[in-house]
Motif scaffolding. Structure first.
Motif, PDB file in Angstrom:
ATOM      1  N   ASN A  16      35.753  56.309  21.662  1.00  0.00           N
ATOM      2  CA  ASN A  16      34.681  55.684  22.422  1.00  0.00           C
ATOM      3  C   ASN A  16      34.797  54.164  22.363  1.00  0.00           C
ATOM      4  O   ASN A  16      34.656  53.487  23.386  1.00  0.00           O
ATOM      5  N   PHE A  18      37.472  52.417  21.870  1.00  0.00           N
ATOM      6  CA  PHE A  18      38.646  52.022  22.647  1.00  0.00           C
ATOM      7  C   PHE A  18      38.317  51.979  24.137  1.00  0.00           C
ATOM      8  O   PHE A  18      38.637  51.017  24.834  1.00  0.00           O
ATOM      9  N   ILE A  19      37.655  53.010  24.639  1.00  0.00           N
ATOM     10  CA  ILE A  19      37.311  53.073  26.061  1.00  0.00           C
ATOM     11  C   ILE A  19      36.352  51.945  26.421  1.00  0.00           C
ATOM     12  O   ILE A  19      36.509  51.271  27.443  1.00  0.00           O
ATOM     13  N   GLU A  20      35.349  51.692  25.592  1.00  0.00           N
ATOM     14  CA  GLU A  20      34.410  50.604  25.860  1.00  0.00           C
ATOM     15  C   GLU A  20      35.120  49.259  25.871  1.00  0.00           C
ATOM     16  O   GLU A  20      34.837  48.401  26.714  1.00  0.00           O
ATOM     17  N   ALA A  21      36.065  49.055  24.949  1.00  0.00           N
ATOM     18  CA  ALA A  21      36.824  47.803  24.916  1.00  0.00           C
ATOM     19  C   ALA A  21      37.660  47.643  26.183  1.00  0.00           C
ATOM     20  O   ALA A  21      37.760  46.550  26.737  1.00  0.00           O
ATOM     21  N   GLN A  22      38.244  48.740  26.650  1.00  0.00           N
ATOM     22  CA  GLN A  22      39.039  48.687  27.883  1.00  0.00           C
ATOM     23  C   GLN A  22      38.158  48.333  29.080  1.00  0.00           C
ATOM     24  O   GLN A  22      38.548  47.544  29.940  1.00  0.00           O
ATOM     25  N   LEU A  23      36.975  48.901  29.143  1.00  0.00           N
ATOM     26  CA  LEU A  23      36.059  48.612  30.248  1.00  0.00           C
ATOM     27  C   LEU A  23      35.619  47.149  30.221  1.00  0.00           C
ATOM     28  O   LEU A  23      35.574  46.487  31.259  1.00  0.00           O
ATOM     29  N   ARG A  24      35.295  46.654  29.016  1.00  0.00           N
ATOM     30  CA  ARG A  24      34.900  45.243  28.898  1.00  0.00           C
ATOM     31  C   ARG A  24      36.057  44.340  29.291  1.00  0.00           C
ATOM     32  O   ARG A  24      35.871  43.350  29.998  1.00  0.00           O
ATOM     33  N   SER A  25      37.259  44.673  28.850  1.00  0.00           N
ATOM     34  CA  SER A  25      38.429  43.875  29.173  1.00  0.00           C
ATOM     35  C   SER A  25      38.681  43.872  30.672  1.00  0.00           C
ATOM     36  O   SER A  25      38.965  42.831  31.269  1.00  0.00           O
ATOM     37  N   SER A  26      38.542  45.021  31.301  1.00  0.00           N
ATOM     38  CA  SER A  26      38.734  45.125  32.736  1.00  0.00           C
ATOM     39  C   SER A  26      37.692  44.300  33.489  1.00  0.00           C
ATOM     40  O   SER A  26      38.014  43.571  34.433  1.00  0.00           O
ATOM     41  N   GLU A  29      38.541  40.599  33.043  1.00  0.00           N
ATOM     42  CA  GLU A  29      39.673  40.216  33.889  1.00  0.00           C
ATOM     43  C   GLU A  29      39.243  40.065  35.346  1.00  0.00           C
ATOM     44  O   GLU A  29      39.646  39.127  36.026  1.00  0.00           O
TER      45      GLU A  29
END
Length: 74
Positions: A16, A18-26, A29
């Protein structure tokens, strides 16, 4: 039949996070590309669009002082 379906899944806390970090990063960007980049380019092309830092900070300080003056004490 609906064109979308809703699913609920359970993830391990690490997955969870990891997925939240990816969404924030996206999202970050996208914000950099769509908002910050064009604003930077426009400012670089025509610096007269900006305001002096002192003016900006004076406005922030004035707003802060006004909000503190009118805020109800806790």
């Amino acid at each position: 039949m609906p064109s979308t379906a809703k699913h609920v899944i359970t993830l391990a806390p690490e997955a969870n996070a990891f997925i939240e970090a990816q969404l924030r990063s996206s999202a970050f960007e996208t914000w950099l590309r769509d908002k910050v980049g064009p604003a930077f380019d426009a400012m670089k092309a025509d610096p007269s669009r900006g305001i002096p830092a002192k003016t900006a900070f004076d406005a922030v300080r004035a707003r802060h002082a006004e909000r503190n003056r009118t805020r109800d004490p806790i």
